[in-house]
Scaffold this motif. Structure first.
Motif, PDB file in Angstrom:
ATOM      1  N   MET A   1       0.723  -1.131   0.142  1.00 11.93           N
ATOM      2  CA  MET A   1      -0.035   0.095  -0.118  1.00 11.93           C
ATOM      3  C   MET A   1       0.853   1.105  -0.095  1.00 11.93           C
ATOM      4  O   MET A   1       0.556   2.115  -0.764  1.00 11.93           O
ATOM      5  CB  MET A   1      -0.687  -0.022   1.184  1.00 11.93           C
ATOM      6  N   ALA A   2       1.915   1.265   0.680  1.00 11.03           N
ATOM      7  CA  ALA A   2       3.069   2.442   0.739  1.00 11.03           C
ATOM      8  C   ALA A   2       3.448   2.574  -0.553  1.00 11.03           C
ATOM      9  O   ALA A   2       3.762   3.701  -0.989  1.00 11.03           O
ATOM     10  CB  ALA A   2       4.200   2.184   1.691  1.00 11.03           C
ATOM     11  N   ASP A   3       3.625   1.568  -1.305  1.00  6.21           N
ATOM     12  CA  ASP A   3       4.189   1.832  -2.904  1.00  6.21           C
ATOM     13  C   ASP A   3       3.035   2.432  -3.668  1.00  6.21           C
ATOM     14  O   ASP A   3       3.443   3.412  -4.582  1.00  6.21           O
ATOM     15  CB  ASP A   3       4.393   0.393  -3.406  1.00  6.21           C
ATOM     16  N   SER A   9       2.426   9.970  -5.302  1.00  4.40           N
ATOM     17  CA  SER A   9       3.300  11.212  -5.332  1.00  4.40           C
ATOM     18  C   SER A   9       4.012  11.613  -6.372  1.00  4.40           C
ATOM     19  O   SER A   9       4.298  12.659  -6.603  1.00  4.40           O
ATOM     20  CB  SER A   9       3.829  11.298  -3.986  1.00  4.40           C
ATOM     21  N   ILE A  10       4.725  10.383  -6.794  1.00  2.00           N
ATOM     22  CA  ILE A  10       5.776  10.662  -7.901  1.00  2.00           C
ATOM     23  C   ILE A  10       4.968  11.196  -9.233  1.00  2.00           C
ATOM     24  O   ILE A  10       5.542  11.931  -9.811  1.00  2.00           O
ATOM     25  CB  ILE A  10       6.499   9.191  -8.292  1.00  2.00           C
ATOM     26  N   GLY A  11       3.736  10.655  -9.235  1.00  2.00           N
ATOM     27  CA  GLY A  11       2.866  10.838 -10.685  1.00  2.00           C
ATOM     28  C   GLY A  11       2.614  12.243 -10.578  1.00  2.00           C
ATOM     29  O   GLY A  11       2.274  12.766 -11.746  1.00  2.00           O
ATOM     30  N   LYS A  12       2.617  12.937  -9.580  1.00  2.00           N
ATOM     31  CA  LYS A  12       2.266  14.387  -9.371  1.00  2.00           C
ATOM     32  C   LYS A  12       3.360  15.375  -9.568  1.00  2.00           C
ATOM     33  O   LYS A  12       3.358  16.752  -9.873  1.00  2.00           O
ATOM     34  CB  LYS A  12       1.655  14.671  -8.343  1.00  2.00           C
ATOM     35  N   LEU A  13       4.548  14.851  -9.663  1.00  2.00           N
ATOM     36  CA  LEU A  13       5.784  15.530  -9.929  1.00  2.00           C
ATOM     37  C   LEU A  13       6.060  16.072 -11.213  1.00  2.00           C
ATOM     38  O   LEU A  13       5.694  15.108 -12.162  1.00  2.00           O
ATOM     39  CB  LEU A  13       6.938  14.881  -9.603  1.00  2.00           C
ATOM     40  N   SER A  14       6.449  17.446 -11.319  1.00  2.00           N
ATOM     41  CA  SER A  14       6.878  17.753 -12.774  1.00  2.00           C
ATOM     42  C   SER A  14       8.309  17.164 -13.107  1.00  2.00           C
ATOM     43  O   SER A  14       8.857  16.452 -12.303  1.00  2.00           O
ATOM     44  CB  SER A  14       7.115  19.266 -12.858  1.00  2.00           C
ATOM     45  N   PHE A  15       8.626  17.251 -14.310  1.00  2.00           N
ATOM     46  CA  PHE A  15       9.883  16.373 -14.865  1.00  2.00           C
ATOM     47  C   PHE A  15      10.971  17.238 -14.095  1.00  2.00           C
ATOM     48  O   PHE A  15      11.945  16.369 -13.614  1.00  2.00           O
ATOM     49  CB  PHE A  15      10.010  16.728 -16.412  1.00  2.00           C
ATOM     50  N   LEU A  49      10.936   7.493 -10.401  1.00  2.00           N
ATOM     51  CA  LEU A  49      11.089   8.872 -10.745  1.00  2.00           C
ATOM     52  C   LEU A  49      11.528   8.611 -12.183  1.00  2.00           C
ATOM     53  O   LEU A  49      11.122   9.567 -13.121  1.00  2.00           O
ATOM     54  CB  LEU A  49      12.305   9.539  -9.889  1.00  2.00           C
ATOM     55  N   ILE A  50      12.458   7.847 -12.496  1.00  2.00           N
ATOM     56  CA  ILE A  50      12.749   7.729 -13.958  1.00  2.00           C
ATOM     57  C   ILE A  50      11.702   7.214 -14.803  1.00  2.00           C
ATOM     58  O   ILE A  50      11.361   7.625 -16.002  1.00  2.00           O
ATOM     59  CB  ILE A  50      14.021   6.571 -13.882  1.00  2.00           C
ATOM     60  N   LYS A  51      10.753   6.380 -14.319  1.00  2.00           N
ATOM     61  CA  LYS A  51       9.539   6.008 -15.029  1.00  2.00           C
ATOM     62  C   LYS A  51       8.698   7.100 -15.060  1.00  2.00           C
ATOM     63  O   LYS A  51       8.096   7.540 -16.414  1.00  2.00           O
ATOM     64  CB  LYS A  51       8.788   5.053 -14.274  1.00  2.00           C
TER      65      LYS A  51
END
Length: 84
Positions: A1-3, A9-15, A49-51
């Motif tokens: 679940m933590a993943d 949260s990663i999906g909301k980051l800008s490049f 993050l790479i993904k």
């Protein structure tokens, strides 16, 4: 679940945000400033993050291709109109 929360949260980051965080992670791991278990967790986050970066770049590439095709189509229409 933590993943899943981490992925969200990663999906909301800008490049730029993802690249900065990835750079920070690499620096910490390379310098050996964090314990092995933390290194593994940071490595996993880094892969996420790479993904995210690849996803953003792919969308940008698709958008550029679309713009280029539209521009080429408009140029073709203008050439046809001017030859009439």
């Amino acid at each position: 679940m933590a993943d899943k929360k981490q992925d969200n949260s990663i999906g909301k980051l800008s490049f730029e945000e993802a690249i900065k965080e990835l750079t920070d992670i690499v620096g910490k791991i390379e310098q050996g400033r964090i314990p092995l278990q933390d290194s593994l967790q940071q490595y996993e986050r880094g892969m996420g993050l790479i993904k995210q970066c690849r996803t953003i770049l792919k969308k940008a590439e698709e958008r550029i291709e679309k713009i280029t095709k539209e521009e080429e189509s408009e140029e073709g229409s203008r050439k046809e109109d001017s030859s009439d």
